[in-house]
Design a protein around this motif. Sequence first.
Motif, mmCIF file in Angstrom:
data_model
loop_
_atom_site.group_PDB
_atom_site.id
_atom_site.type_symbol
_atom_site.label_atom_id
_atom_site.label_comp_id
_atom_site.label_asym_id
_atom_site.label_seq_id
_atom_site.Cartn_x
_atom_site.Cartn_y
_atom_site.Cartn_z
ATOM 1 N N ALA A 61 0.835 -1.211 0.000
ATOM 2 C CA ALA A 61 0.000 0.000 0.000
ATOM 3 C C ALA A 61 0.863 1.252 0.000
ATOM 4 O O ALA A 61 0.568 2.232 -0.704
ATOM 5 C CB ALA A 61 -0.936 -0.013 1.207
ATOM 6 N N ILE A 62 1.940 1.245 0.775
ATOM 7 C CA ILE A 62 2.840 2.400 0.823
ATOM 8 C C ILE A 62 3.493 2.624 -0.537
ATOM 9 O O ILE A 62 3.619 3.758 -1.014
ATOM 10 C CB ILE A 62 3.893 2.199 1.933
ATOM 11 N N LEU A 63 3.910 1.531 -1.190
ATOM 12 C CA LEU A 63 4.523 1.646 -2.513
ATOM 13 C C LEU A 63 3.524 2.174 -3.545
ATOM 14 O O LEU A 63 3.871 2.990 -4.405
ATOM 15 C CB LEU A 63 5.059 0.285 -2.956
ATOM 16 N N ILE A 64 2.285 1.741 -3.447
ATOM 17 C CA ILE A 64 1.257 2.202 -4.389
ATOM 18 C C ILE A 64 0.947 3.678 -4.168
ATOM 19 O O ILE A 64 0.730 4.431 -5.127
ATOM 20 C CB ILE A 64 -0.002 1.319 -4.285
ATOM 21 N N ILE A 65 0.950 4.123 -2.904
ATOM 22 C CA ILE A 65 0.747 5.550 -2.634
ATOM 23 C C ILE A 65 1.909 6.362 -3.182
ATOM 24 O O ILE A 65 1.717 7.476 -3.699
ATOM 25 C CB ILE A 65 0.577 5.799 -1.121
ATOM 26 N N ALA A 66 3.131 5.820 -3.108
ATOM 27 C CA ALA A 66 4.282 6.513 -3.707
ATOM 28 C C ALA A 66 4.067 6.675 -5.209
ATOM 29 O O ALA A 66 4.365 7.733 -5.787
ATOM 30 C CB ALA A 66 5.566 5.734 -3.431
ATOM 31 N N TRP A 67 3.558 5.615 -5.846
ATOM 32 C CA TRP A 67 3.222 5.710 -7.280
ATOM 33 C C TRP A 67 2.199 6.813 -7.539
ATOM 34 O O TRP A 67 2.368 7.635 -8.449
ATOM 35 C CB TRP A 67 2.679 4.371 -7.771
ATOM 36 N N LEU A 68 1.152 6.838 -6.729
ATOM 37 C CA LEU A 68 0.112 7.853 -6.913
ATOM 38 C C LEU A 68 0.666 9.267 -6.757
ATOM 39 O O LEU A 68 0.381 10.152 -7.579
ATOM 40 C CB LEU A 68 -1.017 7.631 -5.906
ATOM 41 N N ASN A 69 1.445 9.494 -5.708
ATOM 42 C CA ASN A 69 1.970 10.830 -5.441
ATOM 43 C C ASN A 69 2.888 11.313 -6.566
ATOM 44 O O ASN A 69 2.772 12.456 -7.030
ATOM 45 C CB ASN A 69 2.728 10.850 -4.109
ATOM 46 N N ILE A 70 3.798 10.446 -7.007
ATOM 47 C CA ILE A 70 4.749 10.859 -8.040
ATOM 48 C C ILE A 70 4.051 11.002 -9.392
ATOM 49 O O ILE A 70 4.261 11.989 -10.120
ATOM 50 C CB ILE A 70 5.918 9.860 -8.135
ATOM 51 N N SER A 71 3.216 10.033 -9.744
ATOM 52 C CA SER A 71 2.550 10.093 -11.043
ATOM 53 C C SER A 71 1.596 11.282 -11.131
ATOM 54 O O SER A 71 1.438 11.880 -12.205
ATOM 55 C CB SER A 71 1.808 8.790 -11.339
ATOM 56 N N ASN A 72 0.958 11.644 -10.017
ATOM 57 C CA ASN A 72 0.085 12.819 -10.039
ATOM 58 C C ASN A 72 0.870 14.085 -10.339
ATOM 59 O O ASN A 72 0.391 14.971 -11.072
ATOM 60 C CB ASN A 72 -0.650 12.961 -8.702
ATOM 61 N N ASP A 73 2.080 14.190 -9.800
ATOM 62 C CA ASP A 73 2.931 15.344 -10.120
ATOM 63 C C ASP A 73 3.322 15.322 -11.600
ATOM 64 O O ASP A 73 3.386 16.376 -12.242
ATOM 65 C CB ASP A 73 4.189 15.338 -9.246
ATOM 66 N N VAL A 74 3.587 14.127 -12.131
ATOM 67 C CA VAL A 74 3.934 14.003 -13.552
ATOM 68 C C VAL A 74 2.767 14.442 -14.430
ATOM 69 O O VAL A 74 2.924 15.230 -15.375
ATOM 70 C CB VAL A 74 4.343 12.556 -13.891
ATOM 71 N N PHE A 75 1.568 13.956 -14.117
ATOM 72 C CA PHE A 75 0.399 14.288 -14.928
ATOM 73 C C PHE A 75 0.015 15.763 -14.782
ATOM 74 O O PHE A 75 -0.453 16.388 -15.736
ATOM 75 C CB PHE A 75 -0.782 13.392 -14.555
ATOM 76 N N ASP A 76 0.213 16.313 -13.577
ATOM 77 C CA ASP A 76 -0.074 17.739 -13.378
ATOM 78 C C ASP A 76 0.916 18.608 -14.146
ATOM 79 O O ASP A 76 0.584 19.712 -14.577
ATOM 80 C CB ASP A 76 -0.028 18.083 -11.884
ATOM 81 N N ALA A 77 2.134 18.109 -14.310
ATOM 82 C CA ALA A 77 3.127 18.856 -15.087
ATOM 83 C C ALA A 77 2.687 18.983 -16.549
ATOM 84 O O ALA A 77 2.972 19.978 -17.215
ATOM 85 C CB ALA A 77 4.490 18.173 -15.010
#
Length: 307
Positions: A61-77
């Motif tokens: 779950a922690i690893l998946i949240i890391a994916w969400l946090n980083i990918s959201n920054d990528v998509f927001d960029a």
Amino acid sequence: MTTTPTTTQSLPPSKAKLWLAAIKPPMYTVAIIPITVGTAFAFGETGIFDSKIFGTFLTSAILIIAWLNISNDVFDADTGIDKNKAHSIVNLTGDKSLMFWLANLFLCLGILGILLIAWWQKDITVLLIILLCCALGYSYQGPPFRFGYQGLGEFICFFTFGPLAISAVYYSQTQQFSLFSLAPGILIGISTSIILFCSHFHQVEDDLAAGKKSPIVRMGTQLASQVLTVTTVLFFALVVLFSLLHLFSFWTLLVFSSVPIAYQLVTHVNKNHDKPNQVSNCKFIAVRLHFVSGLLLALGLIIPQLS
């Protein structure tokens, strides 16, 4: 001789502080609490607790949240909404491609842990639920969906981190479903959605500029602050209702020990809803409410089994 007073407010944030904000350590409670509460509910109902499953699920779950946090920054960029966000991990590294692949690595590692659980249990049910959760998580910011830009993020958050996550965790411990797991699922879904809801108050201008119709943009900050108050009260009212319906033991009323945090949150937002600099920290108060109330709920769920 005169001196000009200086204040720390005039200094830009240090790199270390920006990186800390980009990594978002407090946000990983949204991984910890569903796993903990789902496991506690399973133990409270059945007396079953598998520490290996719990530890593996929590790590995933922690690893998946890391994916969400980083990918959201990528998509927001991609949309430019984070152009003024100094602590965007993409802005800090200047390498969107690297962050995209790092996020995907975290996702693969997280799913690998869920695959292990499925292999141990010879049952893919939990894997299917988590894959659905990941798909919903992607739809929040990921193209072509970007449902968060249509104001649907809180609904996605509610189901993903609430009923779906809790039912997956419950099943991972017991290999069966319980309709009653909807009760803790609803509570955790609400408290997690409150975090996302609060994250929008300080960025109305950026959201408008990027065409993001967050709930705060749609309602306006004043009405949104009132909705936050009603939702927070509803959270505690449901704890009482579920206890009266005997879905929970009365030990779960320990959750009311987190009322001071809830009061701090709603009063702070009601006072500063239209002041971005002052209200920007409200999401961290919401995180604290989610974490403390979640731990208290888990404690209330396991005490009857221990006595």
